[in-house]
Design an enzyme around this catalytic site. Structure first.
Site, PDB file in Angstrom:
ATOM      1  N   ASP A 137      36.006  25.476  15.388  1.00  0.00           N
ATOM      2  CA  ASP A 137      36.861  25.875  14.284  1.00  0.00           C
ATOM      3  C   ASP A 137      37.261  24.576  13.583  1.00  0.00           C
ATOM      4  O   ASP A 137      38.097  23.835  14.080  1.00  0.00           O
ATOM      5  CB  ASP A 137      38.088  26.619  14.802  1.00  0.00           C
ATOM      6  CG  ASP A 137      39.014  27.075  13.689  1.00  0.00           C
ATOM      7  OD1 ASP A 137      38.521  27.459  12.605  1.00  0.00           O
ATOM      8  OD2 ASP A 137      40.243  27.043  13.895  1.00  0.00           O
ATOM      9  N   GLU A 173      32.514  27.687  12.095  1.00  0.00           N
ATOM     10  CA  GLU A 173      32.961  28.591  11.041  1.00  0.00           C
ATOM     11  C   GLU A 173      32.825  27.873   9.709  1.00  0.00           C
ATOM     12  O   GLU A 173      33.148  26.691   9.596  1.00  0.00           O
ATOM     13  CB  GLU A 173      34.413  29.009  11.272  1.00  0.00           C
ATOM     14  CG  GLU A 173      34.880  30.076  10.300  1.00  0.00           C
ATOM     15  CD  GLU A 173      36.230  30.617  10.663  1.00  0.00           C
ATOM     16  OE1 GLU A 173      36.324  31.832  10.896  1.00  0.00           O
ATOM     17  OE2 GLU A 173      37.196  29.831  10.709  1.00  0.00           O
ATOM     18  N   ASP A 197      43.581  27.440  17.357  1.00  0.00           N
ATOM     19  CA  ASP A 197      42.317  26.840  16.921  1.00  0.00           C
ATOM     20  C   ASP A 197      41.242  26.980  18.001  1.00  0.00           C
ATOM     21  O   ASP A 197      40.071  27.190  17.700  1.00  0.00           O
ATOM     22  CB  ASP A 197      42.514  25.356  16.585  1.00  0.00           C
ATOM     23  CG  ASP A 197      43.657  25.132  15.628  1.00  0.00           C
ATOM     24  OD1 ASP A 197      43.405  25.067  14.414  1.00  0.00           O
ATOM     25  OD2 ASP A 197      44.805  25.029  16.101  1.00  0.00           O
TER      26      ASP A 197
END
Length: 160
Positions: A11, A71, A144
């Protein structure tokens, strides 16, 4: 019997980079490890990127993932933050390609769809499903890291 595949999910961020490692065999998921690489607000961007590079290299060396997924960048209002995260993603891309030869990218709605079945699920729903899929007693913290585990789960779902 299918081999075990180790996936590192990321992330991205420059202040906090969440990471999560899972092992997958068929439809069986096992949590390996997770965490967050943090940089300090007072540091200049180049130093923060160097910290991300060094710490991510440690994670990759320790867990030796078969595949790495991230991502995709999404920002709507703060262009400065988006640009800094884009710099961090460049470091991440370099590390991932150096190790695996490739990096897989997923849009936020793909991550939500793969983990919850709903492309517009909220963060809490997604994190609850990460907990269930990995058979954990509680949602991984910080957020996260839970998001990074969701990216790893997403990659497993899309790469079958």
């Amino acid at each position: 019997m299918k081999p075990i595949k180790v996936i590192l999910g990321l992330d991205p961020g420059y202040a906090r980079l969440g990471w999560g490692v899972i092992a997958v065999r068929g439809n069986e998921y096992r949590l390996v490890d997770y965490g967050c690489i943090e940089t300090h607000k007072g540091e200049e961007l180049p130093q923060r990127l160097a910290i991300i590079n060094a710490e991510l290299e440690k994670v990759i060396t320790q867990h030796n993932p078969d595949e790495i997924a991230i991502e995709e960048l999404f920002f709507s209002r703060n262009v400065t933050t988006g640009l800094q995260v884009a710099h961090a993603r460049g470091v991440i891309f370099l590390r991932a390609v150096h190790h695996c030869g490739h990096i897989y990218q997923y849009k936020p709605n793909q991550v939500k769809q793969a983990t919850t079945g709903v492309g517009n699920a909220d963060k809490k729903q997604m994190q609850e499903m990460v907990k269930r899929i990995l058979n954990l007693e509680k949602i991984p913290k910080p957020d996260d890291a839970a998001d990074a585990l969701a990216v790893a789960i997403t990659h497993s779902a899309y790469s079958r």
